[in-house]
Design a protein around this motif. Sequence first.
Motif, short mmCIF file in Angstrom:
data_model
loop_
_atom_site.label_atom_id
_atom_site.label_comp_id
_atom_site.label_asym_id
_atom_site.label_seq_id
_atom_site.Cartn_x
_atom_site.Cartn_y
_atom_site.Cartn_z
N ALA A 179 -8.28 -1.41 14.84
CA ALA A 179 -9.62 -1.96 14.59
C ALA A 179 -9.87 -3.13 15.53
O ALA A 179 -9.03 -4.02 15.66
CB ALA A 179 -9.74 -2.41 13.14
N PHE A 209 -16.10 4.15 12.58
CA PHE A 209 -14.81 4.76 12.89
C PHE A 209 -15.05 5.91 13.86
O PHE A 209 -15.99 6.70 13.68
CB PHE A 209 -14.13 5.29 11.62
CG PHE A 209 -13.69 4.20 10.68
CD1 PHE A 209 -12.42 3.65 10.79
CD2 PHE A 209 -14.55 3.73 9.71
CE1 PHE A 209 -12.01 2.65 9.92
CE2 PHE A 209 -14.14 2.73 8.83
CZ PHE A 209 -12.88 2.18 8.94
N GLU A 238 -11.66 1.74 15.37
CA GLU A 238 -12.70 1.16 14.51
C GLU A 238 -13.26 -0.07 15.21
O GLU A 238 -12.51 -0.81 15.85
CB GLU A 238 -12.06 0.77 13.18
CG GLU A 238 -12.93 -0.04 12.26
CD GLU A 238 -12.19 -0.51 11.01
OE1 GLU A 238 -12.82 -1.19 10.19
OE2 GLU A 238 -10.98 -0.22 10.86
#
Length: 139
Positions: A80, A120, A130
């Motif tokens: 992420a 995502f 992400e």
Amino acid sequence: MRSTGVHHVDLVVSSIERSLPFYRDLLAPLGWHRISEVEGERGETIWYLDGPGTSVGLRAAQSDTPGGFDRYRLGLHHVAFEAYSRGLVDERTAWLREVGAEIESEPQEYAYLPGYYAVFFYDPDGLKLEIVHIPGHAA
């Protein structure tokens, strides 16, 4: 003793020629501007993209994985990247559509933390990524 954060994460990709431009163009608007080369332990080149407080290294695969990457096998599930705003999450989603990246989940709020807003998607090799904005978090 408190950790100062993750220094870097190295990802193995099938094609540097395809993945380096993808990650460079994806991450530049998030503040990842410097790219450097380092020699790896097997003599391979690792390309590091430096972001706010951490780096992502890209190195070419040196062995085949039957069936390709599977995030539910032992190893990495997803990475992420933090965005400065919800608008930047939306802007990066538009860019992902332009380049034909597969989007798993459209930008939306998730119940992980108050205001957690994320998209995502998958990189050219199918690695799950992400982009997230969380109000009050420094990106």
